[in-house]
Design a protein around this motif. Structure first.
Motif, mmCIF file in Angstrom:
data_model
loop_
_atom_site.group_PDB
_atom_site.id
_atom_site.type_symbol
_atom_site.label_atom_id
_atom_site.label_comp_id
_atom_site.label_asym_id
_atom_site.label_seq_id
_atom_site.Cartn_x
_atom_site.Cartn_y
_atom_site.Cartn_z
ATOM 1 N N SER A 182 -4.017 8.272 0.071
ATOM 2 C CA SER A 182 -2.707 7.852 -0.409
ATOM 3 C C SER A 182 -1.845 9.063 -0.747
ATOM 4 O O SER A 182 -2.342 10.095 -1.193
ATOM 5 C CB SER A 182 -2.888 6.980 -1.652
ATOM 6 O OG SER A 182 -1.675 6.861 -2.351
ATOM 7 N N HIS A 204 -2.565 10.825 -4.054
ATOM 8 C CA HIS A 204 -3.904 11.313 -4.378
ATOM 9 C C HIS A 204 -3.864 12.712 -4.989
ATOM 10 O O HIS A 204 -2.903 13.451 -4.849
ATOM 11 C CB HIS A 204 -4.820 11.267 -3.154
ATOM 12 C CG HIS A 204 -4.682 12.429 -2.210
ATOM 13 N ND1 HIS A 204 -5.420 13.581 -2.335
ATOM 14 C CD2 HIS A 204 -3.909 12.606 -1.131
ATOM 15 C CE1 HIS A 204 -5.098 14.416 -1.369
ATOM 16 N NE2 HIS A 204 -4.178 13.847 -0.630
ATOM 17 N N PRO A 222 0.237 7.053 3.642
ATOM 18 C CA PRO A 222 -0.754 8.127 3.624
ATOM 19 C C PRO A 222 -0.117 9.469 3.290
ATOM 20 O O PRO A 222 1.071 9.690 3.516
ATOM 21 C CB PRO A 222 -1.312 8.121 5.040
ATOM 22 C CG PRO A 222 -0.235 7.529 5.868
ATOM 23 C CD PRO A 222 0.467 6.541 4.977
ATOM 24 N N THR A 240 0.844 -1.193 0.000
ATOM 25 C CA THR A 240 0.000 0.000 0.000
ATOM 26 C C THR A 240 0.876 1.238 0.000
ATOM 27 O O THR A 240 1.985 1.235 0.525
ATOM 28 C CB THR A 240 -0.919 0.028 1.234
ATOM 29 O OG1 THR A 240 -0.102 0.004 2.400
ATOM 30 C CG2 THR A 240 -1.867 -1.153 1.232
ATOM 31 N N MET A 241 0.349 2.306 -0.599
ATOM 32 C CA MET A 241 1.050 3.587 -0.594
ATOM 33 C C MET A 241 0.917 4.179 0.798
ATOM 34 O O MET A 241 -0.107 4.025 1.449
ATOM 35 C CB MET A 241 0.423 4.536 -1.616
ATOM 36 C CG MET A 241 0.605 4.115 -3.055
ATOM 37 S SD MET A 241 2.297 4.272 -3.597
ATOM 38 C CE MET A 241 2.434 6.028 -3.710
#
Length: 170
Positions: free
Chosen positions: A34, A37, A11, A8-9
């Motif tokens: 992310s 974004h 935050p 996962t990327m």
């Protein structure tokens, strides 16, 4: 049973203007979207706001976690001293000709990436309005610094893996 887990990327973690005010409150919650974004930021309470965004890859060079500007590496750089530089960030205010406290990511060939900070400027006497402007500039500056720190951490980790793959020869 095999699971194909995608990493996962991290935050975004950007905070809304005014987050540094003391005391508890939703104004202190970071963006949970992310790091890649676009659009508005959103916190855990689904509150949204506009603000600075993570830095996209700036050049074809993948050094420094995609932040190398390409200005001093490859065919443009000095082959005797290959160096990668990320974009320069600093406090841009109306009362100074040059950015205050600029920083950038830097990596000399085969060395660990670093954050280079230039600290040779002078501080003028500021009016109240200029102090307010400086506070707003610090919000953007600290956001960019947090993002640069994440890129630095990833670049350092990638360099360590590459160094291990070459038996510590880098």
């Amino acid at each position: 049973m095999q699971h194909n887990v995608q990493p996962t990327m991290p935050p975004c973690s950007a905070r809304r203007p005014g987050w540094e005010r003391p005391g508890p409150g939703r104004h202190r919650l970071p963006c949970i979207l992310s790091v890649s974004h676009t659009g508005t930021h959103r916190d855990a309470l689904r509150q949204t706001w506009d603000g600075p965004f993570p830095m996209p890859q700036v050049n074809d060079c993948d050094a420094l976690n995609g932040q190398c500007t390409g200005e001093t590496c490859g065919h443009r750089g000095d082959p005797r001293e290959p160096v990668h530089h990320g974009p320069e960030h600093g406090l841009r205010v109306s009362f100074a000709d040059d950015p205050l406290s600029p920083f950038q990511l830097t990596q000399w060939e085969n060395e660990q990436p670093r954050l280079t900070v230039y600290a040779g400027g002078t501080w003028p006497d500021l009016t109240l309005a200029q102090v307010d402007e400086l506070l707003l500039a610090f919000d953007e500056y600290t956001g960019a610094l947090r993002i640069a720190r994440e890129h630095l951490a990833r670049a350092v980790a990638a360099h360590a893996v590459e160094d291990d793959a070459h038996g510590g020869a880098l």
